[in-house]
Design a protein around this motif. Structure first.
Motif, PDB file in Angstrom:
ATOM      1  N   ILE A  95     -11.388  -3.294  -7.268  1.00 48.75           N
ATOM      2  CA  ILE A  95     -10.502  -2.219  -6.822  1.00 48.75           C
ATOM      3  C   ILE A  95     -10.914  -1.759  -5.423  1.00 48.75           C
ATOM      4  CG2 ILE A  95      -9.743   0.149  -7.263  1.00 48.75           C
ATOM      5  CD1 ILE A  95      -8.614  -1.900  -9.207  1.00 48.75           C
ATOM      6  N   LYS A  98      -9.919  -3.645  -2.105  1.00 51.19           N
ATOM      7  CA  LYS A  98      -8.541  -3.698  -1.615  1.00 51.19           C
ATOM      8  C   LYS A  98      -8.402  -2.903  -0.321  1.00 51.19           C
ATOM      9  CE  LYS A  98      -6.476  -4.316  -6.192  1.00 51.19           C
ATOM     10  NZ  LYS A  98      -5.984  -5.680  -5.879  1.00 51.19           N
ATOM     11  N   GLU A 102      -3.031  -1.088   0.253  1.00 56.07           N
ATOM     12  CA  GLU A 102      -2.900  -1.578  -1.125  1.00 56.07           C
ATOM     13  C   GLU A 102      -3.300  -0.495  -2.123  1.00 56.07           C
ATOM     14  OE1 GLU A 102      -3.700  -6.395  -0.724  1.00 56.07           O
ATOM     15  OE2 GLU A 102      -5.415  -5.022  -0.790  1.00 56.07           O
ATOM     16  N   LEU A 103      -4.392   0.192  -1.836  1.00 55.67           N
ATOM     17  CA  LEU A 103      -4.844   1.263  -2.736  1.00 55.67           C
ATOM     18  C   LEU A 103      -3.828   2.388  -2.799  1.00 55.67           C
ATOM     19  CD1 LEU A 103      -8.633   1.476  -1.777  1.00 55.67           C
ATOM     20  CD2 LEU A 103      -7.701   0.808  -3.999  1.00 55.67           C
ATOM     21  N   GLN A 105      -0.598   2.321  -2.205  1.00 55.30           N
ATOM     22  CA  GLN A 105       0.601   1.868  -2.911  1.00 55.30           C
ATOM     23  C   GLN A 105       0.362   1.773  -4.416  1.00 55.30           C
ATOM     24  OE1 GLN A 105       2.157  -1.827  -1.455  1.00 55.30           O
ATOM     25  NE2 GLN A 105       3.843  -1.912  -2.930  1.00 55.30           N
ATOM     26  N   GLU A 106      -0.784   1.231  -4.802  1.00 56.35           N
ATOM     27  CA  GLU A 106      -1.082   1.030  -6.218  1.00 56.35           C
ATOM     28  C   GLU A 106      -1.284   2.361  -6.942  1.00 56.35           C
ATOM     29  OE1 GLU A 106      -1.848  -0.542  -9.898  1.00 56.35           O
ATOM     30  OE2 GLU A 106      -0.905  -1.437  -8.143  1.00 56.35           O
ATOM     31  N   HIS A 109       1.995   4.100  -7.326  1.00 52.82           N
ATOM     32  CA  HIS A 109       2.829   3.421  -8.324  1.00 52.82           C
ATOM     33  C   HIS A 109       2.373   3.719  -9.752  1.00 52.82           C
ATOM     34  CE1 HIS A 109       5.151   0.355 -10.362  1.00 52.82           C
ATOM     35  NE2 HIS A 109       4.034  -0.218 -10.814  1.00 52.82           N
ATOM     36  N   ARG A 110       1.064   3.713  -9.981  1.00 52.60           N
ATOM     37  CA  ARG A 110       0.542   3.887 -11.340  1.00 52.60           C
ATOM     38  C   ARG A 110       0.460   5.349 -11.769  1.00 52.60           C
ATOM     39  NH1 ARG A 110       0.714  -1.110 -13.812  1.00 52.60           N
ATOM     40  NH2 ARG A 110       0.080  -2.682 -12.281  1.00 52.60           N
ATOM     41  N   CYS A 149      -5.552   2.705 -11.586  1.00 45.78           N
ATOM     42  CA  CYS A 149      -5.368   1.827 -10.426  1.00 45.78           C
ATOM     43  C   CYS A 149      -5.517   0.377 -10.880  1.00 45.78           C
ATOM     44  CB  CYS A 149      -6.395   2.163  -9.349  1.00 45.78           C
ATOM     45  SG  CYS A 149      -6.207   1.219  -7.822  1.00 45.78           S
ATOM     46  N   GLU A 150      -4.429  -0.419 -10.783  1.00 41.40           N
ATOM     47  CA  GLU A 150      -4.454  -1.829 -11.196  1.00 41.40           C
ATOM     48  C   GLU A 150      -4.974  -1.982 -12.623  1.00 41.40           C
ATOM     49  OE1 GLU A 150      -3.383  -4.552 -10.069  1.00 41.40           O
ATOM     50  OE2 GLU A 150      -3.162  -4.479  -7.888  1.00 41.40           O
ATOM     51  N   HIS A 151      -4.445  -1.167 -13.522  1.00 39.67           N
ATOM     52  CA  HIS A 151      -4.826  -1.205 -14.941  1.00 39.67           C
ATOM     53  C   HIS A 151      -6.287  -0.828 -15.173  1.00 39.67           C
ATOM     54  CE1 HIS A 151      -0.984  -3.175 -15.594  1.00 39.67           C
ATOM     55  NE2 HIS A 151      -1.318  -4.105 -14.719  1.00 39.67           N
TER      56      HIS A 151
END
Length: 298
Positions: A95, A98, A102-103, A105-106, A109-110, A149-151
């Protein structure tokens, strides 16, 4: 008791500043926020609100557009920025490796309830980064509930509120921890905080940056300034020492209170024992007297 709020509203055009009545009226009418006062300073107005939490109402996009329409811009106070920011630690390298984009946005989003304004990484470190949210409430939510963050869950135990260390800065000569702007010894001094030239930062056209305090190749107000970092380090150490001293004093007072309570309990027990002892002796004398009287009567 709630504290009042304070925010600097800077003039976009110092030659044509809006007058106080217009500022009061515009903010109350369009933002539904009646100010408690306006104090003119060199670069604009210090706006005062009834509560500290009201300051954020002057930092929304709607407020930005409203203030711009009358020639003002709100400057985010450092203490509010710190309250909006959290530091995430012990992050998995997958994580933390990144990019900032990217962080951002992720995480957005989450976590639909969180709006990320900025993500700051610390050099090449992949296990730690800072997040600035759009509001203080969002930062509080992240501190209490964590971030997805990213699951991967960044747990509350991995998140800390950013610490704010207030530094006294003169916005005339830009010296730190020496005097306030109102107490400046050289009121007629004109100096640029961007390049150290003899003009204001607003009129600076130089692409070369230079610090007035450490002479480094960066803006005087840059957070990376070694002079600023040293001041923050020293003040942080002093605050920690004071907090430790206060904790020790609190413990000493609590211990002293406990000892006094135990002494009082011991004294009370002693008095009761003495009373019981005296009462028991008196009762024995009465019984003996009654017994002697009965024998005499018989």
């Amino acid at each position: 008791m709630p504290q009042f709020g304070k925010l600097l509203l800077r003039f976009l055009n110092p030659r044509e500043p809006p007058d106080k009545p217009k500022v009061f009226q515009t903010i109350q009418k369009h933002l539904k926020l009646p100010l408690t006062g306006l104090r003119e300073v060199d670069s604009g107005y210090n706006a005062f609100t009834e509560f500290e939490s009201d300051v954020e109402k002057l930092l929304t996009q709607k407020a930005t557009n409203t203030l711009a329409s009358i020639g003002l811009e709100a400057r985010l106070p450092p203490n509010i920025r710190a309250q909006r920011s959290v530091v995430c630690k012990q992050i998995d390298s997958w994580i933390g490796g990144k990019s900032v984009d990217e962080l951002k946005q992720e995480i957005t989003h989450r976590n639909p309830h969180l709006e990320v304004r900025e993500i700051i990484k610390f050099g090449q470190y992949t296990h730690v980064f800072k997040i600035e949210f759009a509001t203080i409430n969002m930062a509080s939510h992240a501190l209490q509930n964590g971030i997805l963050c990213e699951h991967v869950k960044i747990a509350p135990s991995q998140i800390q509120q950013e610490k704010f260390i207030d530094i006294l800065i003169c916005f005339n000569c830009y010296k730190m921890e020496q005097h306030a702007t109102k107490d400046r010894p050289t009121p007629n001094l004109t100096v640029c905080s961007e390049c150290t030239g003899n003009h204001t930062y607003k009129n600076c056209t130089s692409s070369i940056k230079k610090c007035l305090n450490c002479q480094g190749d960066h803006r005087t107000m840059a957070m990376s300034c070694p002079t600023r970092k040293t001041i923050i380090k020293n003040k942080t150490k002093l605050l920690e020492e004071k907090a430790k001293e206060k904790q020790e004093q609190t413990y000493a007072k609590a211990l002293e209170k406990t000892i006094r309570q135990e002494e009082k309990q011991a004294e009370r027990a002693k008095n009761i024992a003495e009373i019981m002892s005296e009462s028991g002796l008196a009762a024995l004398i009465i019984i003996l007297d009654a017994h002697v009287a009965n024998i005499y009567i018989i």
